[in-house]
Design an enzyme around this catalytic site. Structure first.
Site, PDB file in Angstrom:
ATOM      1  N   ASP B 448       0.883  -1.152   0.000  1.00 44.31           N
ATOM      2  CA  ASP B 448       0.000   0.000   0.000  1.00 44.31           C
ATOM      3  C   ASP B 448       0.928   1.211   0.000  1.00 44.31           C
ATOM      4  O   ASP B 448       2.085   1.101   0.387  1.00 44.31           O
ATOM      5  CB  ASP B 448      -0.862  -0.066   1.268  1.00 44.31           C
ATOM      6  CG  ASP B 448      -1.533   1.244   1.571  1.00 44.31           C
ATOM      7  OD1 ASP B 448      -2.227   1.746   0.670  1.00 44.31           O
ATOM      8  OD2 ASP B 448      -1.372   1.764   2.688  1.00 44.31           O
ATOM      9  N   HIS B 489      -8.394  23.874   8.798  1.00 47.05           N
ATOM     10  CA  HIS B 489      -7.997  23.042   7.671  1.00 47.05           C
ATOM     11  C   HIS B 489      -6.980  21.993   8.105  1.00 47.05           C
ATOM     12  O   HIS B 489      -6.085  22.278   8.895  1.00 47.05           O
ATOM     13  CB  HIS B 489      -7.417  23.923   6.561  1.00 47.05           C
ATOM     14  CG  HIS B 489      -7.308  23.202   5.252  1.00 47.05           C
ATOM     15  ND1 HIS B 489      -6.235  22.412   4.971  1.00 47.05           N
ATOM     16  CD2 HIS B 489      -8.142  23.129   4.206  1.00 47.05           C
ATOM     17  CE1 HIS B 489      -6.419  21.877   3.766  1.00 47.05           C
ATOM     18  NE2 HIS B 489      -7.583  22.303   3.284  1.00 47.05           N
ATOM     19  N   ILE B 525      -8.493  31.085   2.897  1.00 49.59           N
ATOM     20  CA  ILE B 525      -8.920  32.019   3.932  1.00 49.59           C
ATOM     21  C   ILE B 525      -8.584  33.433   3.496  1.00 49.59           C
ATOM     22  O   ILE B 525      -7.505  33.690   2.957  1.00 49.59           O
ATOM     23  CB  ILE B 525      -8.200  31.697   5.261  1.00 49.59           C
ATOM     24  CG1 ILE B 525      -8.708  30.371   5.812  1.00 49.59           C
ATOM     25  CG2 ILE B 525      -8.390  32.818   6.276  1.00 49.59           C
ATOM     26  CD1 ILE B 525      -7.780  29.777   6.851  1.00 49.59           C
ATOM     27  N   ASP B 656      -1.800  -0.772   5.890  1.00 48.89           N
ATOM     28  CA  ASP B 656      -2.092  -0.235   7.227  1.00 48.89           C
ATOM     29  C   ASP B 656      -3.553   0.132   7.429  1.00 48.89           C
ATOM     30  O   ASP B 656      -3.980   0.323   8.552  1.00 48.89           O
ATOM     31  CB  ASP B 656      -1.221   0.990   7.490  1.00 48.89           C
ATOM     32  CG  ASP B 656      -1.628   2.162   6.622  1.00 48.89           C
ATOM     33  OD1 ASP B 656      -2.030   1.929   5.466  1.00 48.89           O
ATOM     34  OD2 ASP B 656      -1.563   3.310   7.094  1.00 48.89           O
TER      35      ASP B 656
END
Lengths: 74, 769
Positions: B448, B489, B525, B656
């Protein structure tokens, strides 16, 4: 904000659970509530769309859930 | 052939719980009536029951219960909604039976062992005592060996069970016969009769029993089986328990009132209120509110995703700082998480047992020994050479008894136990011993990406500061820190940490006061500090500002970062760029070296990731991986493993996330990161503590060493006995006058057991390079 009211046979807490999936599935409903304390078992629906369009959808949904429903005039 | 039962119309009456008025009954009736496969439904409110006529081929009884639950009622059916609970129960019962068998075996074998090995010939009537103690071990504890052996023989196969069955049965029957002879001889004045019956004159008053040989091997092999089963059952239970890791209480909106209910009572179509920091209990979609949700549990990707009205959300994911109202569309075992878990359970349950080395050897050893026994019996029958009349039969039995290697029960388990302990010292936690027997045969390793080859945590890879007349470098860092401190964020934290690493003074300085703060989700922002307007957000959004001056340096940097598949962020005033930041999930330091070590072992490397193709390519290029698949779903990872296996490859999977769990369960050897999700660790055979992939080549080396130890153990276990076979065959009878000296049989057993244990312990001393 438009309010529409219906007369139903949604009698008790069990009935409310049964009807929940059908009413929640209608995207344009902002909020709905059943008053099971009164004899008419009034269902109140709040919506931004026209009461006419919404009314038909609500009647279809509640009927599909197996309850009787009719629009309250006025 | 199945069509007959597939269209079985059945009638059933179930009690119903939860109906509080007649209208409930009508509602339940219409809901159940709409299910496919239901022919008719009558709900009786007074009886609190439902009568259903349905087609068993199209609809399971358990599904009816599930459907009723979706709208808040409970049908009392006999079947659970899924078979997994029943399977777990069966596994637990099986384990309990095994435990009981083992307990009885140990309880009875211990005194037998003491009588025959410690108090040799000192206890009166030792024969009959041992016989009685052996009965439960043979008939109860060891019964499965005999039934399995008979089954195998019918298919003309033999394995370790056959060897155990054959030799223990022979030893037991022969010893029982000796008991009978011993008591007969007490009443018998004529010793020659007995002499002829056994062919061994020494047996008249000192008969020799092999009860301990039969019972010790049954006990040891049962112990091995018990340990193996227990490990399997525990991991199956742990996986099942993951479903209940969900919140126990949830807030739902019923009749426009917020109420708190147990998670199990959520019904389909409920509005569920998700507060900051809560885990999502159902699959559904957002009806109102917006928030970032950490979906790494499902997708494996570390960056939380923005969810607004209409966005799908999944059970098991973690809400960050916003509040959401979601519509429950899939609940209970219908959610994606529950289905992944169910598929993992299925893949683990259907995993083929590898043929163990001991079984392979036994499959040759048993017929060979049997053949030798038959040949020597036939030989003595046709060429008696003055031997007693029943010598042929005695020889046959002696060969079978001596062939039973008690140390066989120790050979594999002791080596695996030492191997597992040694792995643990190196951060390799081995749950399934089978993995240790297979790891040296790996031909392909599928990795992965996120969290496995990479750290799984976004970090600032590059930060370019553009100083201006009005803004010094320190000021720019200070502005960045001040804005990001207020941001929700997911990347804000990475930037704050990076600044802290750059400048101690900026990190500790007080933040500027933000005079306004507008968050445009997905963009960035806008804020004001000391009456100057600043924008901080994605490069795409910043670059689209009409008055912004983008010089050549900024253009080059941003293009380079975007080409490297980095998340590119910029800080600007109305017209000037102040900073460009590249963020990525960095590759683990040890990754490149580990992959090279694996390539040196002639292992093919593959990478599967749920991430986009561009990021996947950037990582693959850097690590020199040729077989890459991006944007893979959990199912596709599973299919990929299956595809490789169908080409007769021995496939290892390293991952994982929950999205890797199915693939881990499917692969031949599976490695989970100790830093990853609980489901991945439970699905995998091996967990690497701290997520250290550089331990994988070591695990393979350990596997090689362990297998070598098992091989040598088996040589020890069989060796002494094989050497004694010629004795049992009676080869030396014409010379020395005896066939099988029981002392030799006993010594062979003890020496081989001790040799096996010592050899296993020696494995712990060997170095892993």
């Amino acid at each position: 904000m438009n309010q529409i009211q219906f007369k139903t046979n949604i009698n008790c807490g069990g009935c409310i659970k049964s009807v929940t999936p059908f009413l929640n599935a209608l995207d344009d409903i902002d909020a709905w509530q059943v008053n099971t304390e009164v004899a008419e078992k009034i269902l109140t629906v709040e919506t931004e769309v026209s009461p006419n369009e919404m009314g038909h959808k609500v009647i279809a949904a509640v009927s599909e859930a197996g309850f009787t429903i009719q629009l309250l005039a006025g | 052939m199945n069509t007959g039962s597939d269209n079985q119309i059945v009638h059933r009456t179930f009690p119903v719980v939860g109906m509080t008025c007649a209208a409930c009954a009508v509602s339940l009736e219409s809901y159940l009536g709409s299910l496919e496969g239901v022919i008719s439904v009558v709900v009786s409110y007074p009886n609190q029951s439902v009568y259903i006529e349905f087609n068993e081929g199209e609809l399971q009884e358990g599904r009816l219960g599930g459907a009723a639950k979706e709208i808040g009622y409970e049908l009392v059916t006999n079947e659970a909604d899924s078979g997994t609970e029943a399977a777990a129960l069966r596994a637990a019962t099986h384990l309990n039976t095994l435990k009981r068998k083992l307990r009885i075996a140990i309880l009875c074998t211990a005194p037998i062992f003491l009588i025959s090995m410690v108090f040799m010939n000192q206890i009166p009537h030792e024969g009959i005592i041992q016989f009685l103690l052996s009965l439960p071990v043979i008939l109860f504890s060891g019964r499965d060996f005999y039934t399995n052996a008979i089954k195998k023989i019918k298919h003309q196969q033999t394995n370790m069970d056959s060897l155990v069955a054959l030799s223990t049965a022979t030893a037991f029957l022969y010893s029982s016969y000796q008991v009978v002879l011993y008591y007969l001889s007490l009443f018998d004045a004529n010793p020659t009769l007995n002499h002829h019956a056994t062919g061994q004159s020494a047996h008249r008053y000192h008969p020799h029993f092999y009860f301990e040989s039969a019972t010790v091997i049954i006990t040891l092999i049962l112990l091995g089986k018990f340990l193996e089963e227990r490990a399997k059952t525990q991991s199956a239970k742990a996986i099942h328990d993951l479903l209940s890791l969900q919140p126990t209480q949830v807030t739902v909106l019923r009749n426009n009132i917020e109420i708190t209910i147990p998670t199990a009572e959520i019904i389909l179509g409920d509005f569920v209120i998700i507060k900051p920091g809560e885990r999502i209990p159902v699959d559904g979609k957002v009806r109102s509110g917006s928030s970032y949700i950490d979906e790494s549990a499902i997708t494996g990707e570390p960056l939380p995703a923005l969810k607004e009205k209409g966005s799908p959300v999944f059970a098991g994911t973690l809400n960050q700082q916003g509040t959401l109202k979601i519509l429950a569309q899939k609940i209970g075992n219908q959610t994606l998480l529950a289905q992944i878990i169910a598929r993992v359970e299925q893949a683990l349950g259907s995993k083929p047992e590898i043929q163990k080395l001991a079984d392979r050897i036994s499959s040759i050893f048993v017929p060979t020994v049997f053949l030798i026994a038959v040949i020597s019996a036939l030989f003595w029958y046709f060429f008696p050479f003055n031997t007693p009349p029943q010598f042929a039969l005695t020889t046959f039995i002696n060969v079978l008894i001596i062939a039973c290697p008690c140390a066989l029960g120790l050979a594999t388990p002791t080596a695996l136990m030492v191997g597992i302990g040694k792995g643990a010292k190196h951060g390799i936690l081995i749950k399934d011993a089978q993995a240790l027997e297979l790891a040296n045969k790996i031909t392909d390793i599928v990795f992965d990406k996120t969290g496995t080859l990479t750290l799984g945590k976004p970090m600032v890879a590059e930060m370019q500061i553009f100083q201006t007349a009005e803004h010094s470098e320190t000021q720019i860092l200070q502005i960045l820190k001040s804005i990001e401190s207020k941001s929700e964020h997911p990347l804000a934290q990475a930037i704050i940490e990076h600044i802290a690493g750059l400048s101690q003074s900026v990190a500790t300085a007080a933040n500027y006061e933000l005079q306004s703060f507008t968050n445009l989700p997905g963009k960035g922002i806008t804020t004001q500090i000391n009456d100057v307007a600043y924008n901080l957000g994605s490069w795409k959004w910043i670059a689209s500002k009409p008055n912004l001056n983008i010089d050549q340096r900024a253009q080059e940097i941003s293009e380079r970062l975007l080409n490297q598949a980095q998340t590119t962020i910029a800080l600007s005033t109305e017209n000037q760029i102040l900073a460009i930041i590249g963020i990525k999930d960095p590759i683990k330091d040890s990754a490149s070296q580990t992959l090279q070590a694996l390539r040196d072992l002639d292992i093919q490397i593959h990478m599967l990731t749920g991430d986009n193709a561009q990021t996947a390519k950037a990582v693959a290029d850097q690590l020199n991986i040729n077989h890459v698949m991006a944007e893979t779903l959990p199912n596709q990872k599973f299919d990929y493993i299956q595809m490789l296996q169908s080409q007769n490859r021995v496939v290892a999977m390293v991952g994982d996330g929950i999205n890797d769990a199915q693939a881990l369960a499917k692969s031949d050897v599976s490695f989970a990161m100790g830093t990853g999700s609980a489901l991945a660790m439970e699905s995998a055979a091996i967990t690497l503590t701290g997520g250290q992939i550089r331990q994988i080549p070591k695990a393979i080396e350990l596997s090689k060493q362990t297998l070598k130890t098992i091989r040598i153990n088996l040589i020890w276990a069989f060796g002494y006995n094989v050497l004694a076979i010629p004795l049992a065959m009676g080869i030396f009878y014409p010379l020395f006058g005896y066939a099988l000296n029981p002392m030799i049989a006993g010594a062979a057993m003890s020496f081989s057991s001790i040799s096996v244990v010592l050899n296993s312990l020696w494995l712990a001393k060997k170095k892993i390079t």
